[in-house]
Design a protein around this motif. Structure first.
Motif, mmCIF file in Angstrom:
data_model
loop_
_atom_site.group_PDB
_atom_site.id
_atom_site.type_symbol
_atom_site.label_atom_id
_atom_site.label_comp_id
_atom_site.label_asym_id
_atom_site.label_seq_id
_atom_site.Cartn_x
_atom_site.Cartn_y
_atom_site.Cartn_z
ATOM 1 N N GLY A 254 -27.270 -8.168 21.311
ATOM 2 C CA GLY A 254 -27.142 -6.869 20.659
ATOM 3 C C GLY A 254 -27.195 -5.677 21.599
ATOM 4 O O GLY A 254 -27.008 -5.801 22.814
ATOM 5 N N TRP A 255 -27.468 -4.525 21.033
ATOM 6 C CA TRP A 255 -27.416 -3.246 21.741
ATOM 7 C C TRP A 255 -28.644 -3.010 22.607
ATOM 8 O O TRP A 255 -29.765 -3.320 22.209
ATOM 9 C CB TRP A 255 -27.284 -2.105 20.744
ATOM 10 C CG TRP A 255 -25.939 -2.059 20.097
ATOM 11 C CD1 TRP A 255 -25.595 -2.624 18.894
ATOM 12 C CD2 TRP A 255 -24.760 -1.448 20.610
ATOM 13 N NE1 TRP A 255 -24.264 -2.392 18.648
ATOM 14 C CE2 TRP A 255 -23.727 -1.671 19.672
ATOM 15 C CE3 TRP A 255 -24.477 -0.736 21.771
ATOM 16 C CZ2 TRP A 255 -22.435 -1.196 19.866
ATOM 17 C CZ3 TRP A 255 -23.197 -0.266 21.958
ATOM 18 C CH2 TRP A 255 -22.182 -0.491 21.016
ATOM 19 N N SER A 256 -28.411 -2.435 23.776
ATOM 20 C CA SER A 256 -29.502 -2.026 24.675
ATOM 21 C C SER A 256 -28.980 -0.935 25.592
ATOM 22 O O SER A 256 -27.787 -0.632 25.619
ATOM 23 C CB SER A 256 -30.004 -3.205 25.520
ATOM 24 O OG SER A 256 -29.070 -3.524 26.540
ATOM 25 N N LEU A 257 -29.879 -0.394 26.357
ATOM 26 C CA LEU A 257 -29.472 0.482 27.446
ATOM 27 C C LEU A 257 -28.864 -0.401 28.531
ATOM 28 O O LEU A 257 -29.168 -1.593 28.608
ATOM 29 C CB LEU A 257 -30.694 1.223 27.997
ATOM 30 C CG LEU A 257 -31.410 2.146 27.015
ATOM 31 C CD1 LEU A 257 -32.692 2.691 27.644
ATOM 32 C CD2 LEU A 257 -30.508 3.265 26.552
ATOM 33 N N PRO A 258 -28.025 0.156 29.394
ATOM 34 C CA PRO A 258 -27.515 -0.642 30.516
ATOM 35 C C PRO A 258 -28.681 -1.107 31.390
ATOM 36 O O PRO A 258 -29.572 -0.311 31.726
ATOM 37 C CB PRO A 258 -26.620 0.329 31.283
ATOM 38 C CG PRO A 258 -26.315 1.429 30.327
ATOM 39 C CD PRO A 258 -27.480 1.515 29.393
ATOM 40 N N GLY A 259 -28.688 -2.375 31.752
ATOM 41 C CA GLY A 259 -29.766 -2.880 32.595
ATOM 42 C C GLY A 259 -29.824 -4.384 32.583
ATOM 43 O O GLY A 259 -29.045 -5.054 31.910
ATOM 44 N N GLY A 260 -30.772 -4.901 33.343
ATOM 45 C CA GLY A 260 -30.922 -6.342 33.401
ATOM 46 C C GLY A 260 -31.995 -6.751 34.391
ATOM 47 O O GLY A 260 -32.715 -5.913 34.939
ATOM 48 N N LEU B 92 -31.780 1.280 16.933
ATOM 49 C CA LEU B 92 -31.437 0.113 17.745
ATOM 50 C C LEU B 92 -32.546 -0.265 18.730
ATOM 51 O O LEU B 92 -32.585 -1.393 19.210
ATOM 52 C CB LEU B 92 -30.139 0.383 18.518
ATOM 53 C CG LEU B 92 -28.881 0.525 17.652
ATOM 54 C CD1 LEU B 92 -27.716 1.048 18.483
ATOM 55 C CD2 LEU B 92 -28.532 -0.802 16.991
ATOM 56 N N MET B 93 -33.419 0.703 19.039
ATOM 57 C CA MET B 93 -34.523 0.461 19.990
ATOM 58 C C MET B 93 -35.850 0.895 19.362
ATOM 59 O O MET B 93 -36.492 1.840 19.824
ATOM 60 C CB MET B 93 -34.274 1.236 21.292
ATOM 61 C CG MET B 93 -33.011 0.826 22.010
ATOM 62 S SD MET B 93 -32.809 1.634 23.619
ATOM 63 C CE MET B 93 -32.690 3.355 23.163
ATOM 64 N N PRO B 94 -36.300 0.194 18.323
ATOM 65 C CA PRO B 94 -37.519 0.606 17.607
ATOM 66 C C PRO B 94 -38.811 0.384 18.383
ATOM 67 O O PRO B 94 -39.880 0.811 17.949
ATOM 68 C CB PRO B 94 -37.480 -0.275 16.349
ATOM 69 C CG PRO B 94 -36.750 -1.501 16.792
ATOM 70 C CD PRO B 94 -35.711 -1.012 17.765
ATOM 71 N N PHE B 95 -38.724 -0.261 19.530
ATOM 72 C CA PHE B 95 -39.910 -0.599 20.312
ATOM 73 C C PHE B 95 -40.400 0.552 21.177
ATOM 74 O O PHE B 95 -41.388 0.417 21.887
ATOM 75 C CB PHE B 95 -39.641 -1.836 21.180
ATOM 76 C CG PHE B 95 -38.245 -1.869 21.743
ATOM 77 C CD1 PHE B 95 -37.914 -1.155 22.872
ATOM 78 C CD2 PHE B 95 -37.256 -2.594 21.099
ATOM 79 C CE1 PHE B 95 -36.621 -1.168 23.377
ATOM 80 C CE2 PHE B 95 -35.952 -2.623 21.594
ATOM 81 C CZ PHE B 95 -35.639 -1.897 22.734
ATOM 82 N N HIS B 96 -39.729 1.709 21.140
ATOM 83 C CA HIS B 96 -40.188 2.889 21.884
ATOM 84 C C HIS B 96 -40.886 3.841 20.922
ATOM 85 O O HIS B 96 -40.228 4.537 20.144
ATOM 86 C CB HIS B 96 -39.022 3.612 22.568
ATOM 87 C CG HIS B 96 -38.437 2.853 23.711
ATOM 88 N ND1 HIS B 96 -39.138 2.613 24.872
ATOM 89 C CD2 HIS B 96 -37.232 2.272 23.873
ATOM 90 C CE1 HIS B 96 -38.381 1.923 25.706
ATOM 91 N NE2 HIS B 96 -37.223 1.692 25.121
ATOM 92 N N PRO B 97 -42.238 3.876 20.925
ATOM 93 C CA PRO B 97 -42.952 4.798 20.042
ATOM 94 C C PRO B 97 -42.489 6.235 20.314
ATOM 95 O O PRO B 97 -42.371 6.654 21.449
ATOM 96 C CB PRO B 97 -44.425 4.620 20.442
ATOM 97 C CG PRO B 97 -44.472 3.292 21.120
ATOM 98 C CD PRO B 97 -43.133 3.109 21.764
ATOM 99 N N GLY B 98 -42.197 6.961 19.257
ATOM 100 C CA GLY B 98 -41.734 8.330 19.424
ATOM 101 C C GLY B 98 -40.239 8.420 19.648
ATOM 102 O O GLY B 98 -39.683 9.505 19.780
ATOM 103 N N GLY B 99 -39.572 7.257 19.720
ATOM 104 C CA GLY B 99 -38.126 7.220 19.845
ATOM 105 C C GLY B 99 -37.593 7.703 21.176
ATOM 106 O O GLY B 99 -38.332 7.969 22.120
ATOM 107 N N VAL B 100 -36.269 7.808 21.229
ATOM 108 C CA VAL B 100 -35.589 8.248 22.444
ATOM 109 C C VAL B 100 -36.048 9.646 22.836
ATOM 110 O O VAL B 100 -36.160 9.962 24.021
ATOM 111 C CB VAL B 100 -34.054 8.189 22.255
ATOM 112 C CG1 VAL B 100 -33.323 8.808 23.435
ATOM 113 C CG2 VAL B 100 -33.602 6.750 22.047
#
Length: 136
Positions: free
Chosen positions: A28-34, A114-122
């Motif tokens: 699924g969706w993520s920021l670019p990275g690895g 898409l990224m609910p694991f960041h408290p406070g969001g983007v």
């Protein structure tokens, strides 16, 4: 469990209030990275991964988030380090169509979903900053 370090780039379009995201085949969706490769710094990993996934050359700025997770099914203990990054060259395009399905500028609200694991969001990431220093 095997330790896996993963470096991500948060690339923000301030004018349109969007962030660049990739749709990874199978995850699924993520920021670019690895994953950070053996002998590679976090900064080098972010630059390499951003280029591999988006064809963009980025300049790495400060760390904005550190997350951690256990993936028992893979036997991994993952540390996710997210950096602010700025595009310095190139146009977004998919290089590895086996890995990346789409590259898209996503509005902040959708990115939060898409990224609910960041408290406070983007929004909190955009206001966060911790210096990154490679000490040699």
């Amino acid at each position: 469990m095997k330790r896996v370090d993963v470096a991500y780039a948060l690339i923000h379009d301030k004018n349109n209030e969007k962030v660049l995201m990739v749709n990874n085949r199978g995850s699924g969706w993520s920021l670019p990275g690895g994953a950070v490769e053996h002998g590679e710094t976090l900064e080098q990993a972010v630059i390499r991964e951003a280029e591999e996934e988006t064809s963009l050359t980025v300049e790495v700025q400060n760390i904005i988030a550190v997350n951690e997770a256990f993936f028992k099914e893979r036997g991994h203990h993952a540390i996710f380090i997210t950096f602010k990054a700025e595009i310095i060259d190139g146009e977004a395009s998919i290089q590895d169509k086996e890995e990346i399905l789409e590259i898209e500028w996503i509005d902040i609200q959708t990115a939060n979903e898409l990224m609910p694991f960041h408290p406070g969001g983007v929004e909190s990431l955009l206001n966060s900053s911790s210096p990154y220093t490679f000490q040699g």
